[in-house]
Each structure stands twice: as structure tokens, then as C-alpha cells.
Motif scaffolding. Structure first.
Motif, PDB file in Angstrom:
ATOM      1  N   LEU A  16       0.836  -1.207   0.000  1.00  0.00           N
ATOM      2  CA  LEU A  16       0.000   0.000   0.000  1.00  0.00           C
ATOM      3  C   LEU A  16       0.868   1.254   0.000  1.00  0.00           C
ATOM      4  CD1 LEU A  16      -2.784  -0.801   2.629  1.00  0.00           C
ATOM      5  CD2 LEU A  16      -3.102  -0.436   0.188  1.00  0.00           C
ATOM      6  N   GLY A  17       1.828   1.265   0.947  1.00  0.00           N
ATOM      7  CA  GLY A  17       2.637   2.469   1.151  1.00  0.00           C
ATOM      8  C   GLY A  17       3.507   2.809  -0.039  1.00  0.00           C
ATOM      9  N   SER A  18       4.065   1.773  -0.704  1.00  0.00           N
ATOM     10  CA  SER A  18       4.944   2.087  -1.829  1.00  0.00           C
ATOM     11  C   SER A  18       4.150   2.586  -3.031  1.00  0.00           C
ATOM     12  CB  SER A  18       5.823   0.887  -2.194  1.00  0.00           C
ATOM     13  OG  SER A  18       5.016  -0.202  -2.552  1.00  0.00           O
ATOM     14  N   GLY A  19       2.831   2.346  -3.018  1.00  0.00           N
ATOM     15  CA  GLY A  19       2.002   2.843  -4.114  1.00  0.00           C
ATOM     16  C   GLY A  19       1.861   4.350  -4.099  1.00  0.00           C
ATOM     17  N   GLY A  20       1.827   4.926  -2.896  1.00  0.00           N
ATOM     18  CA  GLY A  20       1.731   6.379  -2.806  1.00  0.00           C
ATOM     19  C   GLY A  20       0.375   6.899  -3.244  1.00  0.00           C
ATOM     20  N   LEU A  21       0.348   8.129  -3.678  1.00  0.00           N
ATOM     21  CA  LEU A  21      -0.914   8.780  -4.025  1.00  0.00           C
ATOM     22  C   LEU A  21      -1.466   8.230  -5.340  1.00  0.00           C
ATOM     23  CD1 LEU A  21      -2.893  11.093  -3.223  1.00  0.00           C
ATOM     24  CD2 LEU A  21      -1.569  12.580  -4.727  1.00  0.00           C
ATOM     25  N   GLY A  40      -3.825  -0.823  -4.326  1.00  0.00           N
ATOM     26  CA  GLY A  40      -3.201   0.336  -3.684  1.00  0.00           C
ATOM     27  C   GLY A  40      -1.799   0.579  -4.204  1.00  0.00           C
ATOM     28  N   GLU A  41      -1.080  -0.509  -4.471  1.00  0.00           N
ATOM     29  CA  GLU A  41       0.299  -0.362  -4.960  1.00  0.00           C
ATOM     30  C   GLU A  41       0.302   0.121  -6.412  1.00  0.00           C
ATOM     31  OE1 GLU A  41       2.543  -3.975  -4.813  1.00  0.00           O
ATOM     32  OE2 GLU A  41       4.437  -2.999  -5.295  1.00  0.00           O
ATOM     33  N   GLY A  72      -2.553   3.402  -6.347  1.00  0.00           N
ATOM     34  CA  GLY A  72      -2.343   4.400  -5.314  1.00  0.00           C
ATOM     35  C   GLY A  72      -3.572   4.684  -4.466  1.00  0.00           C
ATOM     36  N   PHE A  73      -3.458   5.708  -3.644  1.00  0.00           N
ATOM     37  CA  PHE A  73      -4.536   6.104  -2.752  1.00  0.00           C
ATOM     38  C   PHE A  73      -5.776   6.478  -3.560  1.00  0.00           C
ATOM     39  CE2 PHE A  73      -6.629   9.517  -0.249  1.00  0.00           C
ATOM     40  CZ  PHE A  73      -7.026   8.750   0.837  1.00  0.00           C
ATOM     41  N   VAL A  97      -7.650   3.289  -4.528  1.00  0.00           N
ATOM     42  CA  VAL A  97      -8.294   2.673  -3.372  1.00  0.00           C
ATOM     43  C   VAL A  97      -9.528   3.483  -2.983  1.00  0.00           C
ATOM     44  CG1 VAL A  97      -7.989   2.141  -0.940  1.00  0.00           C
ATOM     45  CG2 VAL A  97      -6.164   1.628  -2.543  1.00  0.00           C
ATOM     46  N   THR A  98      -9.412   4.809  -3.030  1.00  0.00           N
ATOM     47  CA  THR A  98     -10.534   5.670  -2.678  1.00  0.00           C
ATOM     48  C   THR A  98     -11.700   5.455  -3.654  1.00  0.00           C
ATOM     49  OG1 THR A  98      -8.939   7.279  -1.883  1.00  0.00           O
ATOM     50  CG2 THR A  98     -11.186   8.060  -2.188  1.00  0.00           C
ATOM     51  N   GLN A 108      -0.381   5.536   2.664  1.00  0.00           N
ATOM     52  CA  GLN A 108      -0.018   5.689   1.250  1.00  0.00           C
ATOM     53  C   GLN A 108       0.569   7.038   0.908  1.00  0.00           C
ATOM     54  OE1 GLN A 108      -3.855   3.866  -0.570  1.00  0.00           O
ATOM     55  NE2 GLN A 108      -2.095   3.091  -1.684  1.00  0.00           N
ATOM     56  N   HIS A 117       4.468   7.459   2.697  1.00  0.00           N
ATOM     57  CA  HIS A 117       4.839   6.844   1.412  1.00  0.00           C
ATOM     58  C   HIS A 117       6.339   6.588   1.305  1.00  0.00           C
ATOM     59  CE1 HIS A 117       5.220   5.999  -2.781  1.00  0.00           C
ATOM     60  NE2 HIS A 117       5.797   7.146  -3.060  1.00  0.00           N
TER      61      HIS A 117
END
Lengths: 395, 573
Positions: free
Chosen positions: A241-246, A274-275, A278-279, A282-283, B34, B38
Motif C-alpha cells: 500500500l505504502g509504496s504505491g503512494g498517491l 493500492g500499490e 495508489g490512494f 483505493v478511494t 499511502q 509513502h
């Protein structure tokens, strides 16, 4: 011509659009998430894609079937549906038919049928059963002691059978959906609060007694202390998730799906979305699910009968509760529960049951369409009448 | 939308609100993971997915002056076992097959593999022929990494000059060490993304940094001359029962070292790091070990006398057979008395008394000034590490006594490296100019620029003095009827030296260092050679008996190799 079309193919355009969009996102994401593992395990990159397309097809047929069928015949059938569901659940722990995967007995392998998960079916069965039961009590005192007791026994039996799986997540989901339906049906607030509290306490006790659920709680709380073992899945989901970023790495560009992420195509699909997307991606998915909930609740509200209203509420809540449990687990907001993301995760039973349930929503909607039109007609007549009155007065 | 929600019953509204609230919490949580965090997860993902493989840079080759490679690198492979991939008996069998193929004992490797070590080195530096066979088997548990092996096409030739590498391919000695940065180049790398099993990810990023190959070094050494030098050195050691010695061959015109031979030598190709007497064998004694030059020093002493005009070749002195300096008496080596003797004859007969007589006429002030100009007591700037400065006590030193001037004049009580001595002798040959010695000819196709270029070729003595000294050196060899340095067809010039080593402060004739420094051809010097044989144990122990014949044999072979025409004068005769 128009009248006939409206009568037979009445549908909620917003709901249908949201569902079809999610199904398409699901197919694309599953292909992206599974082609490597499909190739490794089955020498076929399209293995999971093909299956998902087939299940979507079956699911859409199921959706059409239930949309055309009058949902009201489900009410008298509900005890049989419930009994059928309980039998299927018993089959999951019956040694001849049970199929154990990763230590969990959630599958049934019957001759002539592909393996399936009865607990997915029982999610819908219990909604139908409770909706029928609660609607049969309409007018009677739903807040009576007898009602509450019957409710608790019914839900408890099904939960107990699923719990034997052990499947803590599905138990939690069914209890929550049943409770919410009970609340919608007009239960007393005090009873609802008491039931919720006792459920949470029994859940806590079950977690402490039941080792499987306990380890999930431990890995939720202290994933970092064992990043290569118990905490592995929790941390890998967050990294995806986190590495996907915005805006994400781009469709198809997930790195985590290359065997870093367990269950990347099933329960963990949202982490891959998500990866890759991105965010924002997912949204969008969450908004689509919220749309389904809102449309479902509107159908429930407009339904002419209590059964349809409760059924629509139960179905839309079941979908959104699964979403909350799944994304909650993936984002490490709550422990991982093993609940799939409806329509996005692989898993034929879940997809077919969810699409069929949405078909029931269309069926309920179809029954209220004429009523709404009548209401509009009345409104128009009133306006015309008012206009006539005004016209007369002005004269 | 809000209008639609307002139409819901309050119970539906409540549930919808709860769901929206929970969704909001999830969205906030997802936003935190995210968007806010990030970079943290990106970093974690990067560290987890990225894999870096080193690309070894080819080490530069060391060539002789004619581009014959003396040390060059070959690509090899190091074979490892990844024991985390050993899951089946099949893989254990593969490892046993590998061991059998490489002819090594597998017990230890399998023991390590089963006891937790993950990456186990099986064998280093295997050649392509073996690697290709192992690679074809395509075993999961066996993998190879690039490495390289230094090979020496000329075997031990000029071993002490070239030096050697450690297991990490870093130069530990000689040119390999002194020019390691130039030779080694810069390693490259491949960065790529992998799955947890180390397999590259499809469409993953890949960044290749190409390795920068090391640069080649061309030495002034001539592999043939080096080879002759080593051959005749070994022959001399055998003939005269000595255990060590050195031969230095230079081009006196430009200071280029053509050969540096030392014995004992090192065996570059064998596992030299484990060899006995490593430090003794690897030393390039021509630059690092000092000795008392002995009578060769009489050339320098005489040159100083000529240059100052204190004496001339035909100047005579009275040889009494001894000179007394205070309480100490200095005698001729043969203990003879020669009476009235010319400076030329003092050189031919190598008389200590004459040397002392000249030095005393020069005086310590000027004597040591000249020695300094000749390069004694100072590094030659050849550009190799491990060079010794030599020992030179001057009249400015605290522990200097007048006797030192006397003994220094015939090469005792002063110590220098063979390189310093031949460099000083080259001054006599080369019109009086001190030309700094060189061993690096080119680096990476560019003529080598070392410190020596910033040092002028100092005029140490007058051109006339140089001419006189060449004539003296010619006379020493050619006017002696039996001088063993003579070469048929060429005029040889040079001087022997016999250093009697001090054992317990007493000179002992059983411990001599036999030397000869000379050049050839006389008319147009092409090579100058210093022969030094340590402690001959046979019945011969003088420079004239041991070093001179070795010079003759070596020089004649080099002259033939260099295709130098014999002297016209000799042909006339």
C-alpha cells in the motif's frame, strides 16, 4: 413498449454501474496480481483470470435470475434455505467432504461440483432467514424477550458452526449483519447495545481460547517483532500500500505481487490495487462500495414490504461490512480476518453469492418501481390541480 | 445525495452514518500509509526488492617494454552453494556431483549446509571450461559469481617487480600494489528488482553501471633481458655456491631499467601467500637492500678527484702498501706495496691506498657534497615503494670520524642499494648527467609521467671527467690481460668490487659480496650492468672471479639479442 420494458427490466442504473465497475476492476486487478503466481503454480499466467471471468459470468447469470425472480418467494423458502446452509456447513467439518486449506476447514468438495465455501452461501442464507423471521414478527413486539432469545439462538447456531471452521472473520461478519438487521427491524436500543456488548465479550473470550484468532491479534499488535514470520503478511501488505503512494506505480507494476505478498489475488487484492493505482485507486473502490450501500439502503427504504426492506438492508450491509473488515485488516486498522473483498478478491463462491444477492436487490427495486411511478403521477396531478386552482383564483 | 439520505429512516441513517464514519477512519488510515508515510514504505520496498550484483572490472595488464604481458587477468567464477535452496535429496546429490567434479571433499560443505550457513564457498576462481559444465546443470542450490584470476604468462619473470595480489584481487606487493588504483579500475554493478527468491521481476527496474576496466602498465623491463639476467644469476649462484644475488641491467642513456633479477625469487603462480620466507623472497633487493659497494666506489672517488682537478689519470702517488689514519691502518686488499703508482693503475689494481690518497686531497666537504650529487643517501625516485635510502655518514653527521672519509673512498662504511650504485656509475658513462632511473614506461597508452620528470638531469660531473672515467673503466677491463669481464668483439668498460662483510666488527674473507659494474659497448654505451653475488662459498670470492665472468656471459647474450654490431676497433684487430 416503454411500459413493458420498465416492468420487466427495471433496474437501478447507479447500482448496476457501480457493480459492473467493481467487477471489471476485479478482473483486471486479479489478472495483474495473479499472473506470476498462476504461472508458477499452474504454468498458466491466465489461470486465475480465466476462472474469475467464468465465475463473473455465472455470477451475472445468478444476478439476472434473482433480479427477474420475485424475491417474495424467498420468505416462505427461508427455513429450507437455512437448513440447507447448515447442512453445507456441517459438511465442512465432516471428514469425507471436508477440504482443509492452510489449517482452515472452510471448503466442501462434493462429487460433480467444484470445491466451494459454504460459509459464503450461509452469509446470504442467514440474511434471508432473519429478514423472513423478523418480517413475520412485524406488528408483534420485536422487543419481547422471546424474540431476542430466538434471534440469539438462530444466529448463535450458525455462528457456532462457522466458528468450528475455524472462521472468526465470517462469524464476526454474520453476527454484525444479523445485529444490524435486528436494529433496522426496530429492536430496542437497549437490546441492541446488550447484544453488541455480549458479542464483543464472547469474541474476546473466543480469541483467547482459540489459538488461530489469537495469533492474528498478536501479529496485528507486534508484526515488527517477527517480520519474517507471524508479522510477515501484515508488513508486506503495508509495504504494498505504502509504496504505491498517491497515484500508484501504474497498472500492472506491482512488485509485491511477485510472491512477497501472500494472497495477493484473494484477500490481499486491495493492497495490489493500492500499490498499482495508489490512494486514488483505493478511494475510488471505497466510493463504489459506499454507492452500493446507499443505493441498497434506498431500495430498503422504498420497499413496499418489511421482508424486502430487511433483505435489502441485510444484503447491502453484508457487502459493506466485508469491505470494512477486509480493508481494516489490510491497512492494519484491525487484525486480519480472512474476509475477502466482495467482487474484487478471487473466490468463485463469494463472487457468485454477492452478485446473486445484488440480483435480489434489483428484484426488490423492481417491485417498488410502479409504486414510485404512481407517487410521481399523484404529484403531477397535485401540481396540475394546484395550477388549475391558481388559474381559477387569478381569474 | 444529502436529499436522498434524508429520505432514509433514522435507523438506516444511523447505520449509514456509522459505516461512513468507519470508512472515514479507513480512508484516513490509508492516507497515512499511502501518502504521509509513502517514502518510508517506498524505502522499505526498495531495500527488499533490490538486488545488487557486482560487476568486476578487468584488472589492467602489466606488460614488458615490447608489450609482452607479464601479468594479466582472466575471468573466472567462484562457485557457491545457497543452502536455503537445499530442500530435496536431489539437490544434495547435485552438490555431491559438484564436489566430485571439482575433485574436492564434500563432507565439510554438506556439514556447513546442514548446519545453518547460508552461502558456502565451494571453490574460487574456476576457469570457464569448468564453469560452463556446472552452469549447464542449472541447479537451484548452486550458483556462481564472477571473479578473476591473475595469470603470469612468463611465470616468475620479474616476480619481485610485478608483485602479487591478495585473494580480493587487491595488489599487496610490487607494481601490483604501487599502481593498484590504476590497474584495478572501478567495479560496476547491476541493480535489479527481485522476488523473495532472488529471481528478477518482469518489467522491474534495472540499472547497470558498467565497470571501468583497469589501465594497463608498460614496464621498461625487457622480458628477454630479464630472462637472461635471471638465468645467469642462477647459474652464477650455482657455480660459486652462493645463495643470493642480484643483477640490474639499465639503459644508461635514459635510465630505463631493462632487468631486475633477484634470487631467491618468488613463484607468482603458486600459492605465494603461504610460501615460506615470503618476505625474503618477494623483496626486490635491488631497490630495498643495501650493501657496501666496495671497490666500485673507487670509480666515483676518482671521478670526484678528476672533476675537481685535484688529480689527473696520469697523476702519481707513492703507494706504501698502507695508510695510517690516526691509530688505524688501511692496507691494500692484496697486502702488496706498489711504490709510485698512477691514478689509472690504482684503479686497474684496485688499490685502497690510492683511493684514500685522492679522497684526502678532495677533503670531506667536497667529497660528501659530490656523493650527495651522485645520489647516495637519497631515494632514486624510481617510483616503487620499499626503496631504501642507503647509509651515508657525512662530515656533518655526529658519528662521523676522519677514518670514514678514507674507508668511504673505497666503498666501505657506506651502504647503498644496487640501483643507487648503478645510477651513480651511469653518471660516469652518460656525459656526467644524473639520469633518474625509470621502470614505468607507459600507463594506459600514455607515456608515464613520474616525479623524475620534475627533477632535472643534474650535471654531476663535467663531460670531460665523464670521458676520462670511461677511458679509465675501459682500461680496467681491456688493459688487464685476463680480465674476465671481456667479451669477444666488444670493448667492455667496468670495475669489480669485493665487499668484505663485517662479522662482529671484523672483516671476514669468507663473507664477501662479489660485484661488477660495467657497460658495453665502450664507444656507444647501450647497456650498463651491475652484478652482485652474495657470500660465495666456493674457492673463489672476488668480484673479478665471480661477477666479472657473469657480466661477460650476460652482456654478450644481451648484445646479441639487441643486435649490436661489434666494435670496429676490435674487428680491425
Amino acid at each position: 413498449m416503454n411500459k413493458i420494458a420498465n416492468h420487466h427490466f427495471a433496474y437501478d442504473q447507479i447500482l448496476l454501474s457501480a457493480v459492473l465497475l467493481l467487477v471489471i476492476i476485479g478482473i483486471v486487478s486479479i489478472y495483474s496480481a495473479s499472473y506470476a503466481i498462476g504461472y508458477l503454480d499452474y504454468q498458466d499466467s491466465y489461470y486465475f483470470l480465466k476462472r474469475q471471468v467464468i465465475y463473473t459470468f455465472i455470477g451475472l447469470i445468478g444476478m439476472g435470475f434473482f433480479a427477474v425472480m420475485d424475491y417474495r418467494i424467498l420468505a416462505p423458502l427461508s427455513p429450507f434455505i437455512m437448513i440447507f446452509s447448515v447442512i453445507l456447513l456441517i459438511l465442512t467439518i465432516e471428514p469425507h467432504t471436508a477440504m482443509e486449506i492452510n489449517g482452515a476447514k472452510r471448503w466442501v468438495d462434493l462429487p460433480l461440483l467444484p470445491p466451494f465455501q459454504p460459509s459464503e452461501f450461509s452469509k446470504l442464507a442467514i440474511i434471508i432467514y432473519i429478514a423472513a423471521w423478523l418480517s413475520s414478527r412485524s406488528g408483534k413486539d420485536i422487543g419481547s424477550f422471546a424474540s431476542v432469545t430466538t434471534f440469539v439462538i438462530t444466529v448463535g447456531t450458525v455462528s457456532f458452526l462457522i466458528m468450528l471452521g475455524p472462521d472468526l472473520g465470517t462469524t464476526l461478519l454474520i453476527t454484525a449483519v444479523a445485529g444490524a438487521m435486528f436494529f433496522v427491524a426496530g429492536a430496542r436500543l437497549l437490546h441492541v447495545i446488550a447484544l453488541a456488548t455480549s458479542s464483543i465479550i464472547s469474541l474476546g473470550l473466543l480469541i483467547i481460547v482459540n489459538g488461530y484468532g489469537f495469533s492474528r491479534v498478536v501479529s496485528y499488535l507486534s508484526a515488527e517483532s517477527d517480520p519474517g514470520g507471524a508479522g510477515y503478511q501484515t508488513l508486506q501488505l503495508l509495504i504494498a500500500l505504502g509504496s504505491g503512494g498517491l497515484t500508484g506505480l501504474g497498472l500492472g507494476s506491482s512488485r509485491q505481487k511477485f510472491f512477497y505478498l501472500p494472497a495477493s489475488h484473494s484477500d490481499g487484492i486491495l493492497a495490489v490495487i493500492g500499490e498499482e493505482l495508489g490512494f486514488i485507486g483505493v478511494t475510488l473502490v471505497i466510493i463504489l462500495f459506499l454507492t452500493i450501500l446507499l443505493q441498497g439502503l434506498k431500495i430498503a427504504n422504498k420497499s413496499s414490504d418489511q421482508f424486502g426492506s430487511l433483505l435489502a438492508s441485510g444484503i447491502s450491509l453484508m457487502i459493506i461490512f466485508q469491505v470494512l473488515l477486509n480493508i481494516g485488516g489490510i491497512s492494519r486498522t484491525i487484525p486480519l480476518t480472512g474476509i475477502p473483498l466482495p467482487m474484487l478478491s478471487t473466490g468463485g463462491t463469494s463472487l457468485i453469492v454477492t452478485l446473486s444477492a445484488i440480483g435480489i436487490l434489483f428484484s426488490i427495486n423492481k417491485q417498488i418501481m410502479p409504486k414510485e411511478k404512481e407517487r410521481k403521477k399523484i404529484n403531477i396531478t397535485r401540481i396540475e390541480l394546484n395550477n388549475t386552482i391558481l388559474a381559477r383564483k387569478s381569474k | 445525495m444529502s436529499n436522498e439520505i434524508s429520505r432514509l429512516t433514522w435507523r438506516h441513517k444511523t447505520l449509514f452514518s456509522i459505516v461512513v464514519l468507519l470508512t472515514g477512519i479507513l480512508l484516513f488510515r490509508l492516507f497515512s500509509i499511502q501518502v504521509i508515510n509513502h517514502n518510508k514504505y517506498k524505502e522499505e520496498a526498495y531495500l527488499m526488492h533490490s538486488s545488487v550484483q557486482k560487476l568486476t572490472a578487468n584488472r589492467g595488464t602489466i606488460y614488458d617494454r615490447n608489450f609482452f604481458p607479464l601479468a594479466t587477468s582472466l575471468q573466472t567464477w567462484d562457485i557457491f552453494i545457497d543452502s536455503s535452496k537445499i530442500n530435496t535429496a536431489n539437490q544434495t546429490n547435485e552438490i555431491q556431483e559438484l564436489c566430485a567434479f571439482l575433485l574436492i571433499n564434500c563432507d565439510e560443505i554438506l556439514y556447513k549446509a546442514l548446519n545453518g550457513s547460508e552461502q558456502i564457498l565451494v571453490q574460487r576462481k574456476i576457469p570457464y571450461s569448468k564453469y560452463s559444465i556446472i552452469n549447464k546443470k542449472n541447479s537451484d542450490a548452486i550458483y556462481a559469481l564472477n571473479s578473476s584470476k591473475r595469470i603470469y604468462p612468463e611465470k616468475n619473470l620479474a616476480g619481485q617487480v610485478i608483485g602479487y595480489l591478495g585473494l580480493d584481487e587487491k595488489g599487496l606487493w610490487g607494481i601490483e600494489r604501487d599502481f593498484n588504483d590504476i590497474l584495478s579500475g572501478t567495479a560496476g554493478s547491476i541493480y535489479f528488482e527481485t522476488d523473495p527468491f532472488g529471481r528478477p521481476i518482469t518489467f522491474g527496474n534495472q540499472v547497470i553501471t558498467e565497470p571501468q576496466a583497469g589501465k594497463d602498465i608498460v614496464l621498461t623491463i625487457d622480458k628477454y633481458i630479464q630472462n637472461y639476467s635471471q638465468k645467469y644469476l642462477l647459474e652464477a649462484l650455482k657455480d660459486f655456491k652462493a645463495e643470493s644475488g642480484s643483477i640490474l641491467v639499465m639503459d644508461p642513456n635514459n635510465g630505463e631499467v631493462l632487468a631486475m633479477a633477484n634470487y631467491p625469487e618468488i613463484e607468482l603462480e603458486n600459492n605465494i601467500l603461504l610460501s615460506e620466507n615470503l618476505s625474503d623472497n618477494v623483496r626486490n633487493k635491488i631497490i630495498s637492500d643495501i650493501y657496501e659497494p666496495g671497490s666500485v666506489m673507487k670509480l666515483i672517488n676518482t671521478a670526484i678527484g678528476f672533476d675537481l682537478g685535484v688529480v689527473a689519470p696520469e697523476t702519481t702517488y707513492i703507494d706504501k702498501g698502507f695508510v695510517d689514519i690516526g691509530p688505524q691502518r688501511i692496507q691494500n686488499w692484496d697486502l702488496n706495496t706498489y711504490g709510485e703508482t698512477s691514478i689509472k693503475n690504482h684503479l686497474i689494481h684496485s688499490l685502497n691506498t690510492g683511493a684514500v690518497w685522492i679522497a684526502q686531497k678532495v677533503g670531506p666537504e667536497r667529497f660528501y657534497k659530490y656523493l650527495d650529487n651522485f645520489g647516495f643517501g637519497d631515494l632514486t625516485s624510481i617510483g616503487l615503494s620499499g626503496e631504501a635510502e642507503g647509509l651515508l655518514r657525512t662530515n656533518k653527521s655526529k658519528d662521523w670520524y676522519p677514518i670514514d672519509l678514507a674507508t668511504n673512498s673505497y666503498g666501505q662504511g657506506i651502504a647503498a642499494t644496487p640501483l643507487q650504485v648503478l645510477t651513480a656509475v651511469n653518471v660516469l658513462i652518460n656525459d656526467g648527467k644524473l639520469i633518474r632511473p625509470k621502470i614505468i614506461k607507459e600507463i594506459a597508452n600514455e607515456t608515464h609521467v613520474n616525479n623524475s620528470i620534475f627533477m632535472n638531469d643534474d650535471q654531476v660531473i663535467k663531460q670531460k671527467t665523464s670521458q676520462n672515467m670511461k677511458e679509465m673503466m675501459l682500461a680496467i677491463v681491456e688493459e688487464s690481460i685476463y680480465h674476465q669481464a671481456k667479451i669477444d668483439g666488444f670493448l667492455v668498460a667496468g670495475k669489480t668490487g669485493t665487499t668484505i662483510n663485517t662479522i662482529n666488527a671484523v672483516y671476514d674473507w669468507d663473507y664477501t659480496i662479489a660485484t661488477f659494474a660495467g657497460f658495453v659497448p665502450y664507444e656507444n654505451p647501450k647497456i650498463s650492468i651491475l652484478i652482485k653475488i652474495d657470500y660465495p662459498r666456493g674457492n673463489k670470492n672476488l668480484g673479478g672471479e665471480i661477477a666479472a665472468p657473469t657480466f661477460s656471459k650476460l652482456a654478450s647474450e644481451i648484445l646479441e639479442y639487441l643486435q649490436i654490431a661489434p666494435s670496429k676497433e676490435m674487428v680491425k684487430n
